[in-house]
Write a protein that holds these residues in place. Sequence first.
Motif, short mmCIF file in Angstrom:
data_model
loop_
_atom_site.label_atom_id
_atom_site.label_comp_id
_atom_site.label_asym_id
_atom_site.label_seq_id
_atom_site.Cartn_x
_atom_site.Cartn_y
_atom_site.Cartn_z
N ASN A 73 0.81 -1.21 0.00
CA ASN A 73 0.00 0.00 0.00
C ASN A 73 0.85 1.27 0.00
N LYS B 34 2.15 2.01 -3.45
CA LYS B 34 1.03 2.36 -4.34
C LYS B 34 0.60 3.80 -4.10
N ILE B 35 0.45 4.17 -2.84
CA ILE B 35 0.03 5.54 -2.52
C ILE B 35 1.07 6.55 -3.01
N ASP C 148 0.94 6.80 -6.82
CA ASP C 148 -0.27 7.53 -7.21
C ASP C 148 -0.09 9.03 -6.96
N TRP C 149 0.46 9.35 -5.79
CA TRP C 149 0.71 10.75 -5.47
C TRP C 149 1.65 11.36 -6.51
N SER D 138 2.17 10.51 -9.60
CA SER D 138 1.57 10.72 -10.93
C SER D 138 0.83 12.05 -11.01
N GLU D 139 0.44 12.58 -9.88
CA GLU D 139 -0.27 13.86 -9.89
C GLU D 139 0.63 15.05 -9.58
#
Length: 346
Positions: free
Chosen positions: A3, A6-7, A10-11, A13-14
């Motif tokens: 996790n 993944k977090i 994801d963070w 990518s933004e």
Amino acid sequence: MNNFSKILIDWYSEHKRELPWRESTDPYIIWISEIILQQTRVVQGYDYFMRFINRFPDVKTLAEAEEDEVMKYWQGLGYYSRARNLHTAARSMNGAFPKTYPEVLALKGVGEYTAAAICSFAYDMPYAVVDGNVYRVLSRYLGIETPIDSTEGKKLFSVLAGEMMDKSRPAVYNQAIMDFGALQCTPQTPVCLFCPLADSCIALSKGLVMKLPVKQHKTKTTNRYLNYVYAHTNTYTFINKRTGDDIWKNLFELPLIETVESVTEEEFLALPDFTKLFASGETPVVHSVCRDVKHVLSHRVLYANFYEVNLPEDTLSFSSFQKVRTEELGQYAVPRLIHAFLEKYV
DNA sequence: AAGACGGGGTG
DNA sequence: CACCCAGTCTT
């Protein structure tokens, strides 16, 4: 994938920063950027990177250059051993950048962090980076109070970094955790209120965010007293290349007399180390240009005085120094302190 | 294990 | 002023 990674990804990518060296997987480009960014913020190293790559676009070009020119491109960046090592390493490559982790690690000036960065970014090899950002993010997220500058701490965080990494995407993961540390989990005022890891961050739940990471190191600063002599004729200026194991190694500066304590102008003019610079029969005509110029390094505070000496064109004084045309001073790499003086008074 | 090594930004 | 930054090398 766990996790945490993944977090983070994801963070990323933004919020990722668009940086020129991220457009490339050329190990040479990655290498240059990583050396420049050692102990150096992105904003501070950015222009240096662009200039450096433009002048030295590949291993061969860098290897064939003179060290003095490489130093000139590093002027003002600090930690000049990086530039010397870069040049040495380029010459050791025989035209081709090494392709394995042990070979990359063996390069002069490349330690575990940089080797992991190069091998993951350029080759997508699963080596976890451990830099200041990673120490901070992991120590907070996992609530680890082991000092990061202890042998035990370094070993521990190296293991943890490897365990936390998404081994299927090492390049993206490594970039993600470093950007996260640089932009979100910052040293002073981390953005915990809007942190995607807030739910599981140990430091946040224990109120330890501002206490982590722990450092046991306490650096004490000492003073140094530098007396520079801007000795020149109408067309020439005397300079000196610093050698020996000290600050600014292989950079140029004006003739220098360092003293243990601050010295007044009268005391300075009487110093044997000063008077002996003049050939017999030539009378020193000196005037003080500026005094007590304070220059702060990370563990030194320098206090500098500058004296100007006007000499006849055919002078025999200052014979132990390099005599260069004053208008060509700009091609010599000098420390910030000297550069500032030259800009203002020459 | 501890220092040395630059220069600049932040709170 | 204290601390930190895409750390590494030397003692």
